[in-house]
Design a protein around this motif. Structure first.
Motif, PDB file in Angstrom:
ATOM      1  N   ALA B 231       6.938   2.594  -7.185  1.00  0.00           N
ATOM      2  CA  ALA B 231       6.935   1.571  -6.141  1.00  0.00           C
ATOM      3  C   ALA B 231       7.672   0.322  -6.611  1.00  0.00           C
ATOM      4  O   ALA B 231       8.444  -0.283  -5.877  1.00  0.00           O
ATOM      5  CB  ALA B 231       5.501   1.230  -5.768  1.00  0.00           C
ATOM      6  N   GLY B 232       7.443  -0.067  -7.865  1.00  0.00           N
ATOM      7  CA  GLY B 232       8.060  -1.285  -8.370  1.00  0.00           C
ATOM      8  C   GLY B 232       9.512  -1.079  -8.748  1.00  0.00           C
ATOM      9  O   GLY B 232      10.292  -2.026  -8.776  1.00  0.00           O
ATOM     10  N   PHE B 233       9.905   0.165  -9.060  1.00  0.00           N
ATOM     11  CA  PHE B 233      11.265   0.404  -9.542  1.00  0.00           C
ATOM     12  C   PHE B 233      12.271   0.478  -8.399  1.00  0.00           C
ATOM     13  O   PHE B 233      13.384  -0.026  -8.520  1.00  0.00           O
ATOM     14  CB  PHE B 233      11.314   1.697 -10.363  1.00  0.00           C
ATOM     15  CG  PHE B 233      12.584   1.855 -11.107  1.00  0.00           C
ATOM     16  CD1 PHE B 233      12.784   1.162 -12.298  1.00  0.00           C
ATOM     17  CD2 PHE B 233      13.593   2.669 -10.633  1.00  0.00           C
ATOM     18  CE1 PHE B 233      13.969   1.282 -12.986  1.00  0.00           C
ATOM     19  CE2 PHE B 233      14.782   2.794 -11.321  1.00  0.00           C
ATOM     20  CZ  PHE B 233      14.963   2.092 -12.496  1.00  0.00           C
ATOM     21  N   ASN B 240       5.885  -6.596  -4.232  1.00  0.00           N
ATOM     22  CA  ASN B 240       4.886  -7.537  -4.742  1.00  0.00           C
ATOM     23  C   ASN B 240       3.598  -6.799  -5.067  1.00  0.00           C
ATOM     24  O   ASN B 240       3.181  -5.916  -4.318  1.00  0.00           O
ATOM     25  CB  ASN B 240       4.566  -8.582  -3.674  1.00  0.00           C
ATOM     26  CG  ASN B 240       5.786  -9.414  -3.342  1.00  0.00           C
ATOM     27  OD1 ASN B 240       6.355 -10.056  -4.220  1.00  0.00           O
ATOM     28  ND2 ASN B 240       6.211  -9.373  -2.089  1.00  0.00           N
ATOM     29  N   PHE B 241       2.996  -7.143  -6.162  1.00  0.00           N
ATOM     30  CA  PHE B 241       1.699  -6.547  -6.500  1.00  0.00           C
ATOM     31  C   PHE B 241       0.643  -7.638  -6.613  1.00  0.00           C
ATOM     32  O   PHE B 241       0.851  -8.653  -7.280  1.00  0.00           O
ATOM     33  CB  PHE B 241       1.791  -5.800  -7.840  1.00  0.00           C
ATOM     34  CG  PHE B 241       2.704  -4.610  -7.778  1.00  0.00           C
ATOM     35  CD1 PHE B 241       2.369  -3.516  -6.984  1.00  0.00           C
ATOM     36  CD2 PHE B 241       3.882  -4.582  -8.501  1.00  0.00           C
ATOM     37  CE1 PHE B 241       3.207  -2.419  -6.921  1.00  0.00           C
ATOM     38  CE2 PHE B 241       4.720  -3.488  -8.438  1.00  0.00           C
ATOM     39  CZ  PHE B 241       4.386  -2.405  -7.649  1.00  0.00           C
ATOM     40  N   LEU B 242      -0.498  -7.417  -5.944  1.00  0.00           N
ATOM     41  CA  LEU B 242      -1.611  -8.375  -5.987  1.00  0.00           C
ATOM     42  C   LEU B 242      -2.890  -7.621  -6.311  1.00  0.00           C
ATOM     43  O   LEU B 242      -3.179  -6.581  -5.711  1.00  0.00           O
ATOM     44  CB  LEU B 242      -1.769  -9.067  -4.628  1.00  0.00           C
ATOM     45  CG  LEU B 242      -0.586  -9.935  -4.170  1.00  0.00           C
ATOM     46  CD1 LEU B 242      -0.731 -10.272  -2.691  1.00  0.00           C
ATOM     47  CD2 LEU B 242      -0.505 -11.206  -5.001  1.00  0.00           C
ATOM     48  N   ASN B 243      -3.619  -8.131  -7.279  1.00  0.00           N
ATOM     49  CA  ASN B 243      -4.898  -7.499  -7.592  1.00  0.00           C
ATOM     50  C   ASN B 243      -5.909  -7.767  -6.493  1.00  0.00           C
ATOM     51  O   ASN B 243      -5.956  -8.869  -5.939  1.00  0.00           O
ATOM     52  CB  ASN B 243      -5.438  -8.027  -8.916  1.00  0.00           C
ATOM     53  CG  ASN B 243      -4.688  -7.430 -10.081  1.00  0.00           C
ATOM     54  OD1 ASN B 243      -4.035  -6.387  -9.929  1.00  0.00           O
ATOM     55  ND2 ASN B 243      -4.759  -8.072 -11.226  1.00  0.00           N
ATOM     56  N   VAL B 281      -4.714  -2.340  -6.746  1.00  0.00           N
ATOM     57  CA  VAL B 281      -3.578  -3.251  -6.671  1.00  0.00           C
ATOM     58  C   VAL B 281      -2.972  -3.070  -5.294  1.00  0.00           C
ATOM     59  O   VAL B 281      -2.725  -1.937  -4.862  1.00  0.00           O
ATOM     60  CB  VAL B 281      -2.535  -2.934  -7.762  1.00  0.00           C
ATOM     61  CG1 VAL B 281      -1.306  -3.804  -7.585  1.00  0.00           C
ATOM     62  CG2 VAL B 281      -3.122  -3.100  -9.143  1.00  0.00           C
ATOM     63  N   LEU B 282      -2.774  -4.178  -4.636  1.00  0.00           N
ATOM     64  CA  LEU B 282      -2.145  -4.133  -3.315  1.00  0.00           C
ATOM     65  C   LEU B 282      -0.640  -4.307  -3.497  1.00  0.00           C
ATOM     66  O   LEU B 282      -0.198  -5.206  -4.199  1.00  0.00           O
ATOM     67  CB  LEU B 282      -2.711  -5.272  -2.456  1.00  0.00           C
ATOM     68  CG  LEU B 282      -2.064  -5.477  -1.092  1.00  0.00           C
ATOM     69  CD1 LEU B 282      -2.515  -4.392  -0.130  1.00  0.00           C
ATOM     70  CD2 LEU B 282      -2.403  -6.858  -0.539  1.00  0.00           C
ATOM     71  N   GLY B 283       0.141  -3.434  -2.872  1.00  0.00           N
ATOM     72  CA  GLY B 283       1.598  -3.547  -2.969  1.00  0.00           C
ATOM     73  C   GLY B 283       2.208  -3.827  -1.612  1.00  0.00           C
ATOM     74  O   GLY B 283       1.911  -3.130  -0.636  1.00  0.00           O
ATOM     75  N   VAL B 284       3.047  -4.855  -1.527  1.00  0.00           N
ATOM     76  CA  VAL B 284       3.733  -5.168  -0.266  1.00  0.00           C
ATOM     77  C   VAL B 284       5.197  -5.443  -0.561  1.00  0.00           C
ATOM     78  O   VAL B 284       5.505  -6.240  -1.452  1.00  0.00           O
ATOM     79  CB  VAL B 284       3.141  -6.426   0.408  1.00  0.00           C
ATOM     80  CG1 VAL B 284       3.774  -6.619   1.778  1.00  0.00           C
ATOM     81  CG2 VAL B 284       1.645  -6.335   0.514  1.00  0.00           C
ATOM     82  N   VAL B 351       1.425  -1.381   3.880  1.00  0.00           N
ATOM     83  CA  VAL B 351       0.838  -1.805   2.605  1.00  0.00           C
ATOM     84  C   VAL B 351       0.644  -0.577   1.719  1.00  0.00           C
ATOM     85  O   VAL B 351       0.493   0.547   2.193  1.00  0.00           O
ATOM     86  CB  VAL B 351      -0.524  -2.525   2.789  1.00  0.00           C
ATOM     87  CG1 VAL B 351      -0.333  -3.819   3.521  1.00  0.00           C
ATOM     88  CG2 VAL B 351      -1.508  -1.611   3.474  1.00  0.00           C
ATOM     89  N   HIS B 352       0.734  -0.794   0.415  1.00  0.00           N
ATOM     90  CA  HIS B 352       0.524   0.290  -0.545  1.00  0.00           C
ATOM     91  C   HIS B 352      -0.666  -0.076  -1.405  1.00  0.00           C
ATOM     92  O   HIS B 352      -0.846  -1.230  -1.771  1.00  0.00           O
ATOM     93  CB  HIS B 352       1.761   0.475  -1.429  1.00  0.00           C
ATOM     94  CG  HIS B 352       3.003   0.746  -0.652  1.00  0.00           C
ATOM     95  ND1 HIS B 352       3.498   2.003  -0.465  1.00  0.00           N
ATOM     96  CD2 HIS B 352       3.842  -0.090   0.011  1.00  0.00           C
ATOM     97  CE1 HIS B 352       4.598   1.944   0.267  1.00  0.00           C
ATOM     98  NE2 HIS B 352       4.839   0.669   0.569  1.00  0.00           N
TER      99      HIS B 352
END
Lengths: 303, 365
Positions: B231-233, B240-243, B281-284, B351-352
């Motif tokens: 997801a980040g790559f 964006n990653f948010l705990n 971890v929330l990914g947007v 959202v991921h």
């Protein structure tokens, strides 16, 4: 103003010691030799007392069959030595350009002969070539083979072998360095393009090593013309004139025949020969640089 | 054209294992891109397929036949290298025709082939130049022409565009895409650049640490990454990653974190419920945040705008959300000022969620 002048002169100040040493140790004897070559000069005279004879010494040498014999020995020696050393040195480099355990030790062993003093090399080989107690003949003998008269009938071959033993390592290390700086990926591309090991050597490695090899060969050639100690110790130029290279003949002319003027003239002939070779080498590197510069300029112009 | 299959491929250098059992199948005429950060094993994998690296364990099959014992030249492949790997002492025509000349093809055929591929990559006017007299882009074209001239079934690329400047890279990337449509070959392409991967690939294989993380079409990987790394790559600017923590309130499922409380919808809510992990971890993605002052607070992030990077039609905003940084991609025309606190709606279902410990994606099967 004063500081500016001082700044401009500083480099010359630093160079001065070297220039003085060059003048005393190189230019002065050189001038002395050239001056002396125009005189009929024996060791008992000072150069001032010797009679000026113009080009007589040079003309005499031109008509002296012994000089020509000596020159031809030198050329033969240089030709065989450099050719064989190039073949063996480059061949070894091609064989040893790989990562095997203990390779660094092997490489060091290979370059040992180069580090031994020439006089020692000469003595060592003279001993090994000795007709009865020498290593080679004893070995041949123990194998039931006929012995060889190394420093007799085959003297020139024997000194060539000794020189090859001593100087192949020089070519080997330079060729190895050239090989290891070749672009890896070009060789990998060649493997993918279908080149066998031989084709890689022939089509890729050798052409890319060529600039280094040419300079190396010329350096060796210049050295081979000046060889003296090893042959002096091994054969003293004999038997007859068979191994009397120019350097040896020069020293004999000066000491045995007591003709300093002729010896000086002979030295000058050798000097001219070496100068021509050196110029060829410089011309070659200049040519390379000029070509590289031209290509760079062409590329910059386009982009 | 041949199919390629990597079966449990392992590579060790002494004690160090750098590839841990790569399983991969490449179909006919497929453009496969191996992508990952440096040291992930993608180049090693490619070089093993090429035969430039030995296979420690496992096997490579081409059309069902094992090839790992074969020399590179016997594997029916061509390769383009990052540093072009041209033969500096040969001119362009000789470079291109080297393989054909080694194979002792008739002169007329060699000549015709050189002309054909030189036309294809636009090198016709440079056939007599040496590589030293060519620009970087031209050199890489020669390398491609040389590979094309071989007419082999497999085409390998090892970061072919990495040595070029940005503009040329974009141009050659387009040419490559065009070429891959025209020539019917099986292509494997290694890059660390996710944009190259996304634009060129039929199938992307994301690698990390000597493992394959995920493989599939660019769209599938972009939309449904299986873990936080993938997801980040992929995607620029990166996700964006948010705990946060999963909380259930009155039948609804929420992700709550420092400065946000998001109500999950439909499939995401079910997946989160089923997964039974609290710490997530929330990914947007930055492009999934839309400026909308009227958005309901449980469908939006409230962000303090710190920095705005103007990149033309789009601007990238660096914002603060609690203690974390969040980037937002938005139309440059939208009026806004630095230091403002704005509300951004999250596009529904974009959202991921990732398990914070294993970093695997939380999604319905």
């Amino acid at each position: 103003m004063r500081i500016a002048v001082a700044n401009r002169l500083t480099p010359y100040l630093f160079m001065a010691p070297a220039v003085v040493i060059m003048a005393i140790a190189l230019m002065y004897p050189l001038g002395y030799m050239i001056w002396g070559s125009f005189r009929d000069w024996s060791p008992s005279q000072t150069i001032g007392e010797a009679e000026f004879v113009g080009l007589k010494n040079y003309v005499t040498l031109w008509g002296d069959p012994n000089f020509w014999e000596s020159l031809s020995v030198t050329l033969t020696f240089a030709f065989f030595v450099v050719t064989l050393e190039m073949l063996i040195g480059v061949g070894l480099a091609l064989l040893l350009d790989r990562n095997i355990r203990g390779m660094s030790v092997l490489r060091t062993l290979f370059i040992l002969p180069m580090m031994i003093a020439p006089v020692v090399v000469g003595l060592m080989w003279r001993y090994m070539y000795h007709p009865t107690v020498g290593t080679f003949n004893r070995m041949l003998d123990s194998l039931g083979l006929p012995t060889v008269d190394w420093l007799g009938n085959h003297a020139l071959m024997s000194v060539i072998i000794a020189d090859i033993w001593q100087w192949t390592p020089f070519i080997f290390i330079l060729a190895l360095a050239a090989l290891q700086s070749l672009p890896r990926s070009a060789l990998e591309a060649a493997r993918i393009d279908g080149a066998t090991a031989w084709q890689q050597i022939w089509h890729i490695k050798l052409p890319l090593m060529m600039p280094v090899l040419i300079v190396t060969g010329l350096l060796r050639l210049i050295d081979a013309f000046k060889v003296l100690e090893v042959i002096l110790v091994m054969t003293e130029g004999g038997p007859g004139l068979s191994t009397e290279i120019l350097a040896l003949r020069i020293s004999r002319t000066a000491t045995e025949f007591r003709e300093l003027g002729v010896a000086a003239a002979m030295s000058n002939y050798l000097l001219i020969l070496l100068l021509a070779l050196t110029l060829a080498m410089f011309a070659f590197t200049r040519l390379q640089e000029a070509r590289a510069a031209r290509i760079r300029a062409a590329v910059e112009e386009e982009s | 054209m041949p199919t390629i299959q990597l079966d449990n491929l392992i590579k060790r250098y002494g004690e160090v294992e750098v590839l841990h059992g790569i399983e991969l199948e490449m179909a006919d005429n497929e453009f496969t891109v191996l992508v990952g950060p440096s040291g992930c094993g993608k180049s090693t994998t490619l070089r093993m397929v090429a035969g430039l690296e030995d296979v420690t364990e496992g096997e490579i099959y081409v059309d069902g036949k094992p090839v790992s014992h074969l020399e590179p030249k016997d594997r029916d492949l061509a390769m383009v290298f990052q540093d072009y790997a041209l033969y500096p002492h040969m001119n362009v025509a000789q470079n291109i025709s080297f393989a054909l000349r080694l194979a002792r093809r008739p002169k007329a055929e060699v000549h015709a082939k050189v002309k054909e591929v030189a036309d294809m990559v636009g090198l016709t006017d440079f056939l007599h130049r040496k590589p030293g007299a060519l620009s970087g882009g031209q050199r890489q074209r020669v390398a491609m022409a040389r590979a094309l001239a071989k007419d082999s079934g497999i085409f390998l690329f090892d970061e072919p565009l990495s040595n070029l400047d940005a503009k040329l890279r974009g141009q050659l990337r387009a040419e490559l895409a065009l070429m891959s449509q025209r020539v019917e070959k099986n292509m494997i392409y290694v890059t660390h650049d996710q944009i190259e991967a996304m634009t060129l690939a039929d199938r992307i294989v994301v690698m990390h640490g000597g493992y394959i993380q995920q493989q599939g079409s660019p769209e599938a990987l972009f939309k449904r990454p299986v873990n936080k790394f993938v997801a980040g790559f992929l995607g620029m600017p990166p996700m964006n990653f948010l705990n946060g923590e999963i909380k259930e309130e009155a039948g609804d499922v929420f992700v709550k974190g420092n400065g946000f409380s998001l109500r999950l919808q439909d499939e995401k809510a079910q997946a989160a419920k089923a997964h039974r992990v609290r710490e997530v971890v929330l990914g947007v993605r930055p492009s999934d945040l839309v400026f909308d002052a009227e958005a309901p607070s449980d469908q939006a992030l409230t962000l303090d705008v710190m920095v705005s990077e103007y990149v033309g039609a789009q601007s990238v905003l660096l914002c603060q959300c609690g203690a974390d940084q969040v980037t937002v991609e938005m139309n440059s025309e939208t009026p806004m000022a630095l230091g403002q606190t704005l509300r951004f709606r999250i596009t529904p279902n974009r959202v991921h969620l990732f398990d914070r410990e294993s970093e695997d994606a939380i999604q319905s099967k």
